[in-house]
Motif scaffolding. Structure first.
Motif, PDB file in Angstrom:
ATOM      1  N   ILE A   5      -4.372   4.764   9.666  1.00 27.11           N
ATOM      2  CA  ILE A   5      -4.101   3.398   9.227  1.00 27.11           C
ATOM      3  C   ILE A   5      -3.029   3.411   8.137  1.00 27.11           C
ATOM      4  O   ILE A   5      -2.129   2.575   8.125  1.00 27.11           O
ATOM      5  N   ASP A   6      -3.107   4.356   7.215  1.00 27.41           N
ATOM      6  CA  ASP A   6      -2.091   4.465   6.159  1.00 27.41           C
ATOM      7  C   ASP A   6      -0.702   4.755   6.747  1.00 27.41           C
ATOM      8  O   ASP A   6       0.305   4.181   6.314  1.00 27.41           O
ATOM      9  N   ARG A   7      -0.676   5.668   7.698  1.00 27.31           N
ATOM     10  CA  ARG A   7       0.619   5.972   8.350  1.00 27.31           C
ATOM     11  C   ARG A   7       1.160   4.739   9.070  1.00 27.31           C
ATOM     12  O   ARG A   7       2.347   4.456   9.029  1.00 27.31           O
ATOM     13  N   TYR A   8       0.269   3.974   9.723  1.00 27.50           N
ATOM     14  CA  TYR A   8       0.707   2.774  10.427  1.00 27.50           C
ATOM     15  C   TYR A   8       1.267   1.762   9.440  1.00 27.50           C
ATOM     16  O   TYR A   8       2.329   1.173   9.682  1.00 27.50           O
ATOM     17  N   ASP A   9       0.596   1.572   8.335  1.00 24.16           N
ATOM     18  CA  ASP A   9       1.060   0.624   7.313  1.00 24.16           C
ATOM     19  C   ASP A   9       2.414   1.045   6.741  1.00 24.16           C
ATOM     20  O   ASP A   9       3.319   0.221   6.573  1.00 24.16           O
ATOM     21  N   SER A  10       2.551   2.319   6.416  1.00 22.22           N
ATOM     22  CA  SER A  10       3.822   2.787   5.849  1.00 22.22           C
ATOM     23  C   SER A  10       4.957   2.685   6.884  1.00 22.22           C
ATOM     24  O   SER A  10       6.080   2.318   6.547  1.00 22.22           O
ATOM     25  N   HIS A  11       4.609   2.977   8.106  1.00 28.32           N
ATOM     26  CA  HIS A  11       5.622   2.879   9.163  1.00 28.32           C
ATOM     27  C   HIS A  11       6.029   1.423   9.412  1.00 28.32           C
ATOM     28  O   HIS A  11       7.209   1.122   9.580  1.00 28.32           O
ATOM     29  N   SER A  12       5.093   0.522   9.417  1.00 30.16           N
ATOM     30  CA  SER A  12       5.424  -0.890   9.643  1.00 30.16           C
ATOM     31  C   SER A  12       6.228  -1.449   8.480  1.00 30.16           C
ATOM     32  O   SER A  12       7.127  -2.269   8.658  1.00 30.16           O
ATOM     33  N   LYS A  13       5.920  -1.001   7.241  1.00 26.51           N
ATOM     34  CA  LYS A  13       6.700  -1.440   6.082  1.00 26.51           C
ATOM     35  C   LYS A  13       8.134  -0.912   6.171  1.00 26.51           C
ATOM     36  O   LYS A  13       9.086  -1.605   5.832  1.00 26.51           O
ATOM     37  N   THR A  14       8.274   0.297   6.634  1.00 25.61           N
ATOM     38  CA  THR A  14       9.609   0.885   6.814  1.00 25.61           C
ATOM     39  C   THR A  14      10.394   0.109   7.862  1.00 25.61           C
ATOM     40  O   THR A  14      11.593  -0.156   7.687  1.00 25.61           O
ATOM     41  N   LEU A  15       9.752  -0.271   8.937  1.00 25.70           N
ATOM     42  CA  LEU A  15      10.419  -1.059   9.974  1.00 25.70           C
ATOM     43  C   LEU A  15      10.843  -2.425   9.455  1.00 25.70           C
ATOM     44  O   LEU A  15      11.934  -2.901   9.768  1.00 25.70           O
ATOM     45  N   GLN A  16       9.996  -3.055   8.653  1.00 25.19           N
ATOM     46  CA  GLN A  16      10.342  -4.360   8.096  1.00 25.19           C
ATOM     47  C   GLN A  16      11.540  -4.248   7.159  1.00 25.19           C
ATOM     48  O   GLN A  16      12.419  -5.098   7.153  1.00 25.19           O
ATOM     49  N   LYS A  17      11.586  -3.179   6.368  1.00 28.24           N
ATOM     50  CA  LYS A  17      12.712  -2.980   5.448  1.00 28.24           C
ATOM     51  C   LYS A  17      14.008  -2.731   6.214  1.00 28.24           C
ATOM     52  O   LYS A  17      15.070  -3.182   5.825  1.00 28.24           O
ATOM     53  N   SER A  18      13.921  -1.984   7.318  1.00 26.05           N
ATOM     54  CA  SER A  18      15.134  -1.695   8.086  1.00 26.05           C
ATOM     55  C   SER A  18      15.604  -2.912   8.870  1.00 26.05           C
ATOM     56  O   SER A  18      16.784  -3.073   9.128  1.00 26.05           O
ATOM     57  N   GLU A  19      14.685  -3.822   9.252  1.00 22.20           N
ATOM     58  CA  GLU A  19      15.086  -5.035   9.960  1.00 22.20           C
ATOM     59  C   GLU A  19      15.735  -6.042   9.028  1.00 22.20           C
ATOM     60  O   GLU A  19      16.620  -6.789   9.424  1.00 22.20           O
ATOM     61  N   ALA A  20      15.342  -6.093   7.802  1.00 21.35           N
ATOM     62  CA  ALA A  20      15.885  -7.050   6.844  1.00 21.35           C
ATOM     63  C   ALA A  20      17.388  -6.866   6.639  1.00 21.35           C
ATOM     64  O   ALA A  20      18.131  -7.843   6.679  1.00 21.35           O
ATOM     65  N   PRO A  21      17.896  -5.653   6.453  1.00 13.77           N
ATOM     66  CA  PRO A  21      19.344  -5.500   6.312  1.00 13.77           C
ATOM     67  C   PRO A  21      20.102  -5.902   7.577  1.00 13.77           C
ATOM     68  O   PRO A  21      21.195  -6.441   7.494  1.00 13.77           O
TER      69      PRO A  21
END
Length: 168
Positions: A5-21
């Protein structure tokens, strides 16, 4: 399970950060594209006005500015054209001088050939006239022998250089 679950959360946060730019970049690209379209439309309008089209919307002051711009451009074009014409005239003058020099050199060469021929005692007289071509001088200097009337053929011999010996 907690690690997953922690890996999923960190991965989803990383994806959100990369989509924003990328969304930000897309917005910047759209803005740049709109600015470039406006500049293109403005430049196209100015070009049409320089061609004498779409002048009705211009004020007297704008028309005077356009006139000054066109006069300045025309002056530059005329200056460049004049310079090119002068360069061509100068080139033709140099070529004329070269041809005059070559002509005098060739006249001197013909005169020297005549002196040599006189010194060798050639029995054919050559009359050199102003404007006479080198071919006519050569033909007068080296007359063709009479064609044989026996077989009806023509003389196909080639003669080069000055005659050193009389063949008679």
């Amino acid at each position: 399970m907690k690690q997953i679950i922690d890996r999923y959360d960190s991965h989803s946060k990383t994806l959100q950060k990369s989509e924003a730019p990328s969304q930000l970049q897309s917005h910047v690209d759209d803005s740049t594209c709109a600015t470039l379209r406006e500049e293109l439309a403005e430049s196209s309008l100015k070009l049409r006005q320089m061609r004498g089209e779409e002048l009705q919307r211009l004020s007297i002051q704008q028309l005077q500015e356009l006139e000054k711009t066109l006069e300045s451009g025309l002056g530059s074009v005329l200056k460049t054209k004049s310079q090119k014409i002068l360069d061509e005239i100068n080139g033709l003058e140099r070529k004329r001088m070269q041809l005059i020099e070559e002509n005098s050199r060739l006249k001197e060469q013909v005169t020297r050939m005549a002196r040599i021929e006189r010194q060798l005692g050639a029995d054919s007289e050559v009359v050199y006239e102003e404007g006479q071509s080198s071919e006519s001088v050569t033909n007068a200097s080296y007359p063709r022998p009479p064609a044989d009337t026996d077989d009806g053929g023509s003389d196909t011999s080639l003669r080069l250089g000055l005659p050193l010996f009389n063949s008679k």
